[in-house]
Design an enzyme around this catalytic site. Sequence first.
Site, PDB file in Angstrom:
ATOM      1  N   GLU A 352      -0.798 -28.370   1.765  1.00 51.85           N
ATOM      2  CA  GLU A 352       0.618 -28.012   1.960  1.00 51.85           C
ATOM      3  C   GLU A 352       1.569 -28.650   0.945  1.00 51.85           C
ATOM      4  O   GLU A 352       2.624 -29.151   1.317  1.00 51.85           O
ATOM      5  CB  GLU A 352       1.060 -28.413   3.368  1.00 51.85           C
ATOM      6  CG  GLU A 352       0.285 -27.715   4.452  1.00 51.85           C
ATOM      7  CD  GLU A 352       0.629 -28.242   5.840  1.00 51.85           C
ATOM      8  OE1 GLU A 352       0.758 -27.414   6.756  1.00 51.85           O
ATOM      9  OE2 GLU A 352       0.753 -29.453   6.018  1.00 51.85           O
TER      10      GLU A 352
HETATM   11  C1  TNX Z   1      -1.177 -28.886   9.350  1.00 49.40           C
HETATM   12  S1  TNX Z   1      -3.954 -29.371   8.576  1.00 49.40           S
HETATM   13  C2  TNX Z   1      -1.303 -30.025   8.593  1.00 49.40           C
HETATM   14  C3  TNX Z   1      -0.843 -31.312   9.132  1.00 49.40           C
HETATM   15  C4  TNX Z   1      -0.178 -31.163  10.462  1.00 49.40           C
HETATM   16  C5  TNX Z   1      -0.953 -30.178  11.303  1.00 49.40           C
HETATM   17  C6  TNX Z   1      -0.424 -30.040  12.678  1.00 49.40           C
HETATM   18  C7  TNX Z   1      -3.318 -29.877   7.377  1.00 49.40           C
HETATM   19  C8  TNX Z   1      -4.229 -30.077   6.302  1.00 49.40           C
HETATM   20  N1  TNX Z   1      -1.990 -30.075   7.409  1.00 49.40           N
HETATM   21  O1  TNX Z   1       0.022 -31.926   8.217  1.00 49.40           O
HETATM   22  O2  TNX Z   1      -0.134 -32.390  11.069  1.00 49.40           O
HETATM   23  O3  TNX Z   1      -0.934 -28.940  10.664  1.00 49.40           O
HETATM   24  O4  TNX Z   1      -1.254 -29.253  13.460  1.00 49.40           O
END
Ligand code: TNX
Length: 548
Positions: A352
């Site tokens: 992300e």
């Molecule tokens: C996505 S999974 C994220 C996390 C969040 C999560 C909450 C991922 C690699 N990144 O930063 O905590 O969703 O469900």
Amino acid sequence: MHFTIKRLKMINSRISVGLLLGIALLTTISCQPEKKKRSLNFPKTDLSSENMIPKPLKVIATEGGFALDRYTAIRTATTETGFVDVGIFLAEKINLKTGLDVPVNKGVSADEEGVIYIDRADSLELNAPEAYTLTITADSVLLSSNTAAGAFRGAQTLRQIISETSNDTLAAYKVWTIPTGKIIDGPNFEYRGAMLDVARHFFSVADVKKYIDLLAYYKYNVLHLHLSDDQGWRIEIKSWPKLTEIGGSTEVGGEAGGFYTQNDFKDLVTYAAKHHITIVPEIDMPGHTNAASVSYPILNGNGKTPQLYEGTHVGFSTFDTRKDTVYAFIDDVVREITAISPGPYFHIGGDESHVTKKNDYIYFVEKVEKIVQKHGKKMIGWDEIGQADIDSTSTAQFWNSKEYADRAVKKGMKIIMSPAKKTYMDMQYDTLSKYGLHWAAYIPVDTAYVWTPEEYEGIPMANILGIEAPLWSETISTIDELEYLAFPRAIGYSELSWTPKENRDWEGYKVRLANQAPFLDRMDVKYYPSPLIDWKKSKYSYEEIKKD
Ligand code: TNX
């Protein structure tokens, strides 16, 4: 439906043979043995109907039981590293469950009756890493493995098949039974992990140790710690002290946060190693780096003045991927963390990074891969790293994008299966769940178990390193809340990663899971009592024993 254990006990080892014979004669004549006589009724045991999780590869039951009591001893291989420790660990756990003090590698006493042997052995059955066999007869338990890790996994199986209750209402002293037969077992996947996010909310060393205790019981071998994120930096870096002074000072919701000193972290690593669990440290970058950038604004690449962040929104932060200082910083961080992480992996996050330009992101991942390798570790990253030109020794963690996971497979990389829709333990069970999110799905206990990671989204089995169940902590801040989301789902993931698909079925699993309640209660685990499961409080109730 009974079997009977009848054995004559010696009372005093020091009496002479002559005296012994005399006593024996007297005993026979008077039919009134002075020595203790074990004549105990116990419900019939059946190894194949035991509630083991993860389910072993092969179980062959024979009718009968091994009596675990105050006359039982443990003997282990002493020249092979780790076997004595497994014996001591098993004795500790038997003590917690039964109160018995089982001696480990003590001299043979005249009182000794049943022996639990923990030995190193080579055989075809024991060829695979972590494989073990358990051969249980009325007289002995033989736990064999090629490795201490395998013996440790077998010790968990043994813990699970010791009866929940003893016969204490029927006899002068207590006896627990272990059903007889043979177990041949080994894992389907070499990587069986759980992830804990200690960045959004900090969890203490004691909390993490309790989680390790529980994971070990279900044969997990990896605990991945998500040590940094926008909301907090949780591990001391001696060359960059403000990371924890400033970046560790808060958490989601504005509480005080916290961090592990390097000594705390070493303590965790050692504790995990004692449980044959490897810690995988993660420093999430180039996104999810607000806490680092608040501590050292020179790292920041999003053009804004960073401020401590206590919210839950993601994707707004990035390192400046074109600045040498950033890579000098990462080199220091990776060096200090790898120096106290004996495991083979370093996790760079990589998810992300919404405000990092695509080219910058790729450039960054490729550079950081080299840093990780320079420090002797293999890189793991979330599936987005599949976009970069990285090598086949790196591993992608498939959480969201099949496209990126496929690209990683094409490079010959291994994949850790963590699809959010199936394995995210921070997802709510249903609309009534007290904690958790639901952006990926609601994941009730059956959905968590009834899927086939071996065939998920066409990732070839040969590329799958294993499974990992992440627990993000935006909505949880205490161990009780952690346990509510992780249990019972973490128990199911242990079976998905250990037991091949041919041996798994929901109906059977449901019953075995129901029977985890006594263990979870004993461990004071605040699990979510899913209404899909008919939770059993005790296997042999007091009433049942009395009836028999
Ligand atoms: C996505 S999974 C994220 C996390 C969040 C999560 C909450 C991922 C690699 N990144 O930063 O905590 O969703 O469900």
